[in-house]
Design an enzyme around this catalytic site. Sequence first.
Site, PDB file in Angstrom:
ATOM      1  N   GLN A 124     -28.149  38.701  74.331  1.00  0.00           N
ATOM      2  CA  GLN A 124     -27.959  39.072  73.199  1.00  0.00           C
ATOM      3  C   GLN A 124     -29.264  38.655  72.136  1.00  0.00           C
ATOM      4  OE1 GLN A 124     -25.665  37.638  75.030  1.00  0.00           O
ATOM      5  NE2 GLN A 124     -23.778  38.201  74.581  1.00  0.00           N
TER       6      GLN A 124
ATOM      7  N   ASP B 150     -17.741  30.665  67.522  1.00  0.00           N
ATOM      8  CA  ASP B 150     -16.430  31.701  68.032  1.00  0.00           C
ATOM      9  C   ASP B 150     -15.241  30.874  67.619  1.00  0.00           C
ATOM     10  OD1 ASP B 150     -19.083  32.173  69.816  1.00  0.00           O
ATOM     11  OD2 ASP B 150     -17.601  34.141  69.586  1.00  0.00           O
TER      12      ASP B 150
ATOM     13  N   ASN C 284     -19.053  27.968  70.780  1.00  0.00           N
ATOM     14  CA  ASN C 284     -20.117  29.108  70.604  1.00  0.00           C
ATOM     15  C   ASN C 284     -20.797  29.490  71.960  1.00  0.00           C
ATOM     16  OD1 ASN C 284     -21.355  30.852  68.694  1.00  0.00           O
ATOM     17  ND2 ASN C 284     -23.286  29.514  69.022  1.00  0.00           N
TER      18      ASN C 284
END
Lengths: 334, 334
Positions: free
Chosen positions: A187, A228, A238
């Site tokens: 990502q 998260d 995370n």
Amino acid sequence: MRTIDWIDGAIEIIDQTALPDELTMLRLENFTELISAIQRLAVRGAPALGVAGAMGVALIAADPRYAGAEEPIRAAAKLLLEARPTAVNLSWGVKQALRELPRGSDAVLKRALEIRDTELANSLAMGARGRDFIKNLIRGPVNVMTICNTGGLAAVEYGTALSVVRSLFDDGALGTVLTLETRPLLQGARLTAWELKQLDIPFHLIVDSAGPFLLSRGGANVVLIGADRIAANGDTANKIGSYSLASAAARLGIPFIVVAPESTVDMSTSTGEEIEIEDRGSFEVTSFAGKRTAPEGAETINPAFDVTPVELITALVTESRVVRFGMGDSLAGL
Amino acid sequence: MRTIDWIDGAIEIIDQTALPDELTMLRLENFTELISAIQRLAVRGAPALGVAGAMGVALIAADPRYAGAEEPIRAAAKLLLEARPTAVNLSWGVKQALRELPRGSDAVLKRALEIRDTELANSLAMGARGRDFIKNLIRGPVNVMTICNTGGLAAVEYGTALSVVRSLFDDGALGTVLTLETRPLLQGARLTAWELKQLDIPFHLIVDSAGPFLLSRGGANVVLIGADRIAANGDTANKIGSYSLASAAARLGIPFIVVAPESTVDMSTSTGEEIEIEDRGSFEVTSFAGKRTAPEGAETINPAFDVTPVELITALVTESRVVRFGMGDSLAGL
């Protein structure tokens, strides 16, 4: 351009699996399409998943097959909520929208659109608050290290940690950005590098394991990550790799800052030990772009997230406050 | 099967770029082929590069085009020595072989074959010494975390850190191995996983950035790495990502052990600050298997190695001693 929006009775998202090669939109007209899009990470990122959860309930509630019957709508919403177990925002968005269900599908949609607008406003607020906090902390150019994607693609627009980067850049305070590629799904390479290119923000891409070493050699003077799920004590789930940066940053005395909306704070989870870590299976690790990268039958451990203990976190920046864990602040005053 | 050997007047190597898909041998009949093989990592690993350096000089010295003239032979050897700047063993092997040059090409070859045989004996000695040291350190099953490839493929046979793993396994003392995939070139996924499969040693493959987190969750109770260059004070250059594991292991109180032959110790380099770190350019980071993984024009920092400071290293195991840095030992007694 918005990562996720509601257009003519359906959800439209940027297909993040197609970046950086192509910018394509996906139209999701029912909740099973949405679940599939969430699971293959066509839409991802904590704030965006909150919006997706709420809009998903709006899709279900408006589906003529359910004829407004609450029980099957709630059953479908539960499947949606479980599409990604670690991401608290997804379940938060689903629950927020379900609260409106007794008032009908229009009320559900209205709440989903409110959440979308609020996330956008939150991104701007986090950007400004984070910028001001960091400018106070660091003299001279701010050189940021970051992992995964926390930009507009993770939210509606602007993002969380990357919204701070953008505010620093607009302010002339940014030096450069070191972006971790973020294995296994890249990502950082595919999404963050793409966003930074679009914004003309200077950056270098690095492999994840180079992060701690480049911190030790002065490559960045602050680490900014998203989240998260944040437990009540401040422990933060995370993207896998966040802990590795936090551990090195603590040793080196480099500020490690989490940027996330208040909706990411989960006061019902007392510490990070209680956070379920999603294992995404072997496929992502043993092959890439259709090519095997490991011998047949190699087993893996593939945690999508890790948990950084609060003692390694300098501060949390949200849309409404800065919680300086390093100075003894706690989340309790929410 | 040997990773590198001298057969009928030429060097034969296992082509490590073809693994894990295919096991193929490459025959290298002149030094430019060898330089190319070294640069694209068809042969790699500190001990194997030492043998490659010495055998490379043997190839040059026997080449009829040079007719035994020392000056052009030394000039060609210098090109070979510079093929990979961080790996001290390559230059060590080249220099060892060059010392025999005044006595003719047969003497050079004889020295190269001696180095091959010594590396093999060293691997076995490191395996046994490391096993005994670790069994003294850790009660119960030894669960190893390791990075890159330090097995037979990095040496002639057996290897360095992986030779210790193999000795622990043969002894019944090994629990399991967590192998970091080792971006960008995936030597852990492609080579170490392949070797462990061949040996029936239990392992799980993980992305590099999961290493520190899994250490924090008890996934391994010792970290074993190889080395590319060890400075006089004990600072150790090894595959990028080693520092990240060392930093986390130190915080967590987990032993971090370097396994390398004495030839890796470079007493002429006083500390890690002096070690040149090879940057291998953008290509490895921005594409994979012919597919772009980052937007066009993305710049990178791609250090092939990092430097772990000696204060993070519990001990160095060589073929002839254990240097317990954590207990105040130093390398000076070489």
